[in-house]
Design an enzyme around this catalytic site. Structure first.
Site, PDB file in Angstrom:
ATOM      1  N   LYS A 157       2.467 -83.257  47.588  1.00  0.00           N
ATOM      2  CA  LYS A 157       3.536 -83.653  46.657  1.00  0.00           C
ATOM      3  C   LYS A 157       3.775 -82.481  45.704  1.00  0.00           C
ATOM      4  CE  LYS A 157       4.834 -87.792  44.032  1.00  0.00           C
ATOM      5  NZ  LYS A 157       6.198 -87.937  44.503  1.00  0.00           N
TER       6      LYS A 157
HETATM    7  N1  PMP Z   1       8.468 -89.822  49.844  1.00  0.00           N
HETATM    8  C1  PMP Z   1       8.761 -89.025  48.806  1.00  0.00           C
HETATM    9  C2  PMP Z   1       9.494 -87.759  49.055  1.00  0.00           C
HETATM   10  C3  PMP Z   1       8.394 -89.405  47.499  1.00  0.00           C
HETATM   11  O1  PMP Z   1       8.697 -88.625  46.453  1.00  0.00           O
HETATM   12  C4  PMP Z   1       7.733 -90.639  47.299  1.00  0.00           C
HETATM   13  C5  PMP Z   1       7.367 -91.073  45.914  1.00  0.00           C
HETATM   14  N2  PMP Z   1       6.103 -90.607  45.531  1.00  0.00           N
HETATM   15  C6  PMP Z   1       7.442 -91.420  48.417  1.00  0.00           C
HETATM   16  C7  PMP Z   1       7.818 -90.987  49.687  1.00  0.00           C
HETATM   17  C8  PMP Z   1       6.687 -92.707  48.284  1.00  0.00           C
HETATM   18  O2  PMP Z   1       5.349 -92.408  47.987  1.00  0.00           O
HETATM   19  P1  PMP Z   1       4.437 -93.431  47.166  1.00  0.00           P
HETATM   20  O3  PMP Z   1       4.538 -94.732  47.856  1.00  0.00           O
HETATM   21  O4  PMP Z   1       3.079 -92.835  47.251  1.00  0.00           O
HETATM   22  O5  PMP Z   1       4.983 -93.483  45.791  1.00  0.00           O
END
Ligand code: PMP
Length: 308
Positions: A157
């Site tokens: 991320k």
């Molecule tokens: N894909 C992207 C590109 C994101 O930014 C997020 C948000 N964090 C998600 C998927 C969903 O991830 P999560 O369920 O861990 O928040």
């Protein structure tokens, strides 16, 4: 949006206005930072702010940092503890969003990652809905492709990668849609700008695999687990063609911010009958029960902090 009261900044809790970085910071100049987005759900009756899957978020932050060669000096347990301390100091009696960021902190020119100092900061702010999804949202597959693992790894991320999400979301909004669906470099369905995507096809939940340029979402894992264990639904992680979006019975996004957001239209085609489907409704209501602690299982997914 009200500024938060306090932030955790480079080793201590400080008034938010004091949490400031130099414009020469490596992470600012090159996007060399990793972050998380975490929700805390406020329980008015119990006086408790419960962070959802806090440990899993910090474990992912550690994984992102390994990819980006960022030394994160706090363990998962210590990060959970810091989050609780900041929550108590901020004294927010509402749902909150937490944004921890580990970043290359050196003031230097040149994007290399080795021998460059690192630091960590965290903000926490009151937060409501991220997507207004009452009647379901309308999406389009955008022209911006999700970078593949050999370009910028979506598994990490990384702050800099959100340029891609920003371009995608902006294209969708400017064209009158609510959210973007991004394809992989070779045209398979990847994910939304800040959400993972699920289709429902003949009663089976289908979602793109972790090897198709997606963030390995924690909500995605929550949905897969709940669908299998609680709803008895078959789930498949596999490559998804774009046109499968057009023939799916149902579709929804999931993410920490978006929670479960039903999708009712894609590329000017109705999804199923063009309204929120029964499987999506079941997943959504179960998800909300679990995050709010209304479901008897899954207490270990909630990290409660008492706000006296
Ligand atoms: N894909 C992207 C590109 C994101 O930014 C997020 C948000 N964090 C998600 C998927 C969903 O991830 P999560 O369920 O861990 O928040």
């Amino acid at each position: 949006m009200n500024p938060p009261g306090y932030a955790f900044f480079e080793g201590r809790i400080v008034p938010f206005a004091e949490a400031k970085l130099s414009v020469m910071t490596h992470g600012f100049m090159y996007g060399t930072a990793c972050f998380e987005g975490i929700r805390g759900y406020w329980d008015e009756q119990a006086g408790i702010l419960a962070f959802f899957r806090l440990r899993e978020h910090y474990a992912r932050l550690h994984r992102s940092c390994r990819i980006l060669k960022i030394g994160l000096r706090y363990s998962v347990e210590e990060l959970c503890q810091l989050t609780a301390e900041l929550a108590m100091r901020n004294d927010d009696r509402s749902d909150v969003y937490v944004r921890p960021i580990a970043y290359k902190s050196a003031l230097q020119i040149g994007p290399h990652l080795n021998g460059v100092s690192d630091d960590f900061t965290m903000i926490m702010l009151p937060f409501g809905k991220y997507i207004e999804a009452e009647g379901g949202i309308r999406c389009r597959t955008v022209s911006w492709r999700r970078p593949s693992d050999g370009m910028i790894p979506a598994r990490a991320k990384v702050n800099g990668l959100y340029v891609n999400s920003a371009l995608a979301k902006t294209e969708a909004l400017e064209d009158g849609y609510d959210e973007a669906i991004m394809l992989t470099a070779d045209g398979a369905v990847a994910e939304g700008s800040t959400e993972n995507i699920f289709l429902v096809s003949d009663g089976t939940l289908v979602t793109p695999p972790v090897s198709d340029s997606i963030l390995v979402g924690i909500t995605r894992d929550t949905v897969l687990t709940l669908a299998r264990r609680e709803l008895g639904l078959p789930v498949v992680e596999r490559r998804v063609d774009r046109t499968e979006l057009y023939v799916a019975d149902e579709c929804f996004f999931c993410g920490t911010g978006a929670e479960i957001s039903p999708v009712v239209e894609i590329d000017r085609r109705a999804v199923g009958p063009g309204k929120i489907g029964p499987v999506t409704r079941r997943v959504q209501s179960l998800y909300l029960d679990v995050v709010h602690g209304r479901h008897p299982g899954y207490a270990d997914w909630r990290s409660p902090v008492s706000i006296p």
